[in-house]
Design a protein around this motif. Structure first.
Motif, PDB file in Angstrom:
ATOM      1  N   THR A 182      19.443   1.984 -65.715  1.00 47.18           N
ATOM      2  CA  THR A 182      20.203   2.741 -64.736  1.00 47.18           C
ATOM      3  C   THR A 182      20.367   4.178 -65.199  1.00 47.18           C
ATOM      4  OG1 THR A 182      22.249   2.746 -63.424  1.00 47.18           O
ATOM      5  CG2 THR A 182      22.461   2.194 -65.751  1.00 47.18           C
ATOM      6  N   ASN A 183      20.771   5.060 -64.278  1.00 43.93           N
ATOM      7  CA  ASN A 183      21.053   6.442 -64.658  1.00 43.93           C
ATOM      8  C   ASN A 183      22.469   6.539 -65.219  1.00 43.93           C
ATOM      9  OD1 ASN A 183      22.600   6.134 -62.364  1.00 43.93           O
ATOM     10  ND2 ASN A 183      21.533   7.691 -61.159  1.00 43.93           N
ATOM     11  N   LYS A 184      22.850   7.730 -65.661  1.00 47.57           N
ATOM     12  CA  LYS A 184      24.157   7.899 -66.308  1.00 47.57           C
ATOM     13  C   LYS A 184      25.305   7.576 -65.359  1.00 47.57           C
ATOM     14  CE  LYS A 184      22.765  11.278 -69.792  1.00 47.57           C
ATOM     15  NZ  LYS A 184      22.986  12.645 -70.340  1.00 47.57           N
ATOM     16  N   ALA A 185      25.133   7.889 -64.097  1.00 47.78           N
ATOM     17  CA  ALA A 185      26.191   7.647 -63.122  1.00 47.78           C
ATOM     18  C   ALA A 185      26.229   6.199 -62.651  1.00 47.78           C
ATOM     19  CB  ALA A 185      26.017   8.576 -61.924  1.00 47.78           C
ATOM     20  N   ARG A 186      25.241   5.394 -63.072  1.00 47.76           N
ATOM     21  CA  ARG A 186      25.097   4.013 -62.638  1.00 47.76           C
ATOM     22  C   ARG A 186      24.993   3.914 -61.109  1.00 47.76           C
ATOM     23  NH1 ARG A 186      26.906  -0.587 -64.024  1.00 47.76           N
ATOM     24  NH2 ARG A 186      26.050  -1.285 -66.009  1.00 47.76           N
ATOM     25  N   SER A 187      24.391   4.935 -60.504  1.00 45.26           N
ATOM     26  CA  SER A 187      24.243   4.969 -59.049  1.00 45.26           C
ATOM     27  C   SER A 187      22.864   4.529 -58.595  1.00 45.26           C
ATOM     28  CB  SER A 187      24.513   6.386 -58.527  1.00 45.26           C
ATOM     29  OG  SER A 187      23.586   7.306 -59.090  1.00 45.26           O
ATOM     30  N   LYS A 188      21.920   4.439 -59.536  1.00 49.62           N
ATOM     31  CA  LYS A 188      20.568   4.004 -59.215  1.00 49.62           C
ATOM     32  C   LYS A 188      20.009   3.199 -60.378  1.00 49.62           C
ATOM     33  CE  LYS A 188      19.437   8.071 -56.388  1.00 49.62           C
ATOM     34  NZ  LYS A 188      18.507   9.227 -56.240  1.00 49.62           N
ATOM     35  N   TRP A 189      19.159   2.224 -60.023  1.00 48.30           N
ATOM     36  CA  TRP A 189      18.499   1.393 -61.031  1.00 48.30           C
ATOM     37  C   TRP A 189      16.989   1.494 -60.878  1.00 48.30           C
ATOM     38  CZ3 TRP A 189      20.934  -1.583 -64.839  1.00 48.30           C
ATOM     39  CH2 TRP A 189      22.324  -1.630 -64.756  1.00 48.30           C
ATOM     40  N   LEU A 190      16.318   1.332 -61.987  1.00 50.30           N
ATOM     41  CA  LEU A 190      14.862   1.431 -62.035  1.00 50.30           C
ATOM     42  C   LEU A 190      14.274   0.174 -62.653  1.00 50.30           C
ATOM     43  CD1 LEU A 190      12.168   3.131 -61.951  1.00 50.30           C
ATOM     44  CD2 LEU A 190      12.777   3.892 -64.270  1.00 50.30           C
ATOM     45  N   ILE A 191      13.299  -0.434 -61.975  1.00 47.08           N
ATOM     46  CA  ILE A 191      12.544  -1.560 -62.528  1.00 47.08           C
ATOM     47  C   ILE A 191      11.160  -1.062 -62.921  1.00 47.08           C
ATOM     48  CG2 ILE A 191      11.412  -3.764 -62.010  1.00 47.08           C
ATOM     49  CD1 ILE A 191      13.745  -4.490 -60.231  1.00 47.08           C
TER      50      ILE A 191
END
Length: 304
Positions: free
Chosen positions: A65-74
Motif C-alpha cells: 500500500t501507499n503511505k496514506a493506505r489509500s491505494k493497494w498494489l498487487i
C-alpha cells in the motif's frame, strides 16, 4: 478487535456475486479484474488500484500500500510464464488484501522463508492460499466436474483447463473432496519435494513427516527414475506397504503418476480405502504435519 475473516467464506461471497453477474460458466476467473472491481465497489477508501508484473527477485508476488493506505498494489513476478501460476499468485495476493490488509502494509510471498507462526497464531500464507483456491475453483462447481467419475490425470487436466490453474492445483483441490484416503506427492530426482495428505489419510497415519530431511521414493514407485515414462500418465495397483510400512499387508493402493506439465517434477496420486483412525506416532515428539506444510512455510507455492 476486528473479527477474523475466514478465507473460504470470503472467497465464496465473491463467487456468489460472480455467479449472479456472469452465470455459472464464467471460468476461468479473471482474477485481476475481480480484484480491481470488487475492491473499488466494496472498499472505495482503499481499493486495489493496480495489478501488474515486475521483476521480483526471489519473490512470486507482492501486495503493498501507499503511505496514506489509500491505494493497494498487487504485483506478480513478470518471469512467470504459466498463466495458471500467474492467476494463482494474483489470487493469493488478493487474499492477503481481503483477509490481512489491516494487520500489515506489505506482503512479500515466495523466495525468502515466510514466518507464519504456529500454535494459536494465524498462518496467513495458508489462509491466502485457501482463499485463492476457493475463489478460482469453487467447490460446488468443482464437484460437478468430477462427481461420478473415477479420478485420473485426464479428469484433473480437464479441471485445470476449466479453472485456468496448474494440474497440481487441480489435484490438490480434488484431494480435499476425495471420498477415500488420498495423498498427493511431488518428486524430483527420486526424492520427495513435498506431499499432501487429505484428512482421512493424515488421521490414519498415511503421510510423510517433516522430521525427515530427505525422503526417498520407493524403488518400485512409478515416479522413480527406473520406472517413469517420458510422456503420459501411468497407473497400477500395489500394496500400501510399499509407501506406508505401517499399513496392513492386505491394504491395496492405487498409484497414478505423470510429469507435471512444464514443471520439473513428477506428480503421484496415492489412493487407499478407508482405515481405522490411528494417532500418528513420533519418536522425537515433533508436531504432526506433512511435508506440504513445511514447503508452504518455507515460502514455496507449488499450486501456482
Amino acid at each position: 478487535m476486528t473479527e477474523r475473516k475466514q478465507p473460504m467464506a470470503e472467497a465464496n461471497r465473491i463467487s456468489s456475486m460472480l455467479n449472479m453477474v456472469l452465470g455459472a460458466n464464467r471460468f476461468p476467473v479473471k482474477v485481476d479484474e475481480v480484484a480491481l472491481e470488487y475492491s473499488r465497489q466494496c472498499f472505495a477508501d482503499s481499493p486495489v488500484d493496480k495489478v501488474h508484473g515486475e521483476d521480483l527477485d526471489g519473490l512470486e508476488g507482492m501486495l503493498a500500500t501507499n503511505k496514506a493506505r489509500s491505494k493497494w498494489l498487487i504485483v506478480y513476478n513478470s518471469a512467470i510464464r504459466s498463466e495458471g501460476r500467474k492467476r494463482f499468485t494474483i489470487a493469493h495476493e488478493f487474499g492477503h488484501y481481503i483477509l490481512h490488509r489491516r494487520i500489515q502494509d506489505r506482503f512479500e510471498c515466495g523466495g525468502d522463508d515466510i514466518e507464519t507462526g504456529d500454535g494459536n497464531e494465524r498462518d496467513i500464507e495458508a489462509e491466502a492460499d485457501k482463499f485463492a483456491s476457493t475463489l478460482l475453483m469453487p467447490l460446488d462447481d468443482f464437484r460437478k466436474q468430477v462427481d461420478g467419475q473415477p479420478v485420473s490425470f485426464d479428469l484433473l487436466g480437464h479441471c485445470a483447463e476449466r479453472y485456468g490453474v496448474s494440474l497440481t492445483a487441480a489435484a490438490l483441490r480434488w484431494t480435499e473432496i476425495a471420498e477415500k484416503r488420498a495423498v498427493l506427492v511431488a518428486s524430483r530426482d527420486d526424492h520427495l519435494l513435498w506431499s499432501k495428505s487429505n484428512q482421512a489419510a493424515f488421521k490414519s497415519g498415511a503421510y510423510f513427516a517433516t522430521r525427515k530431511n530427505t525422503i526417498e521414493l520407493p524403488q518400485d514407485a512409478l515416479a522413480h527414475s527406473n520406472n517413469l515414462l517420458d510422456v503420459g500418465a501411468q497407473s497400477h495397483s500395489t500394496r500400501a506397504q510399499a509407501w506406508f510400512p505401517r499399513e496392513p499387508a492386505s491394504m491395496p493402493l492405487t498409484e497414478m503418476t505423470m510429469v507435471a506439465g512444464q514443471y520439473d517434477y513428477s506428480l503421484t496420486l496415492l489412493l487407499m480405502p478407508d482405515a481405522e483412525w490411528q494417532r500418528p506416532q513420533h519418536d522425537d515428539g515433533e508436531p504432526e504435519e506433512d511435508t506440504f506444510d513445511r514447503f508452504i512455510r518455507n515460502g514455496q507455492h507449488p499450486v501456482r
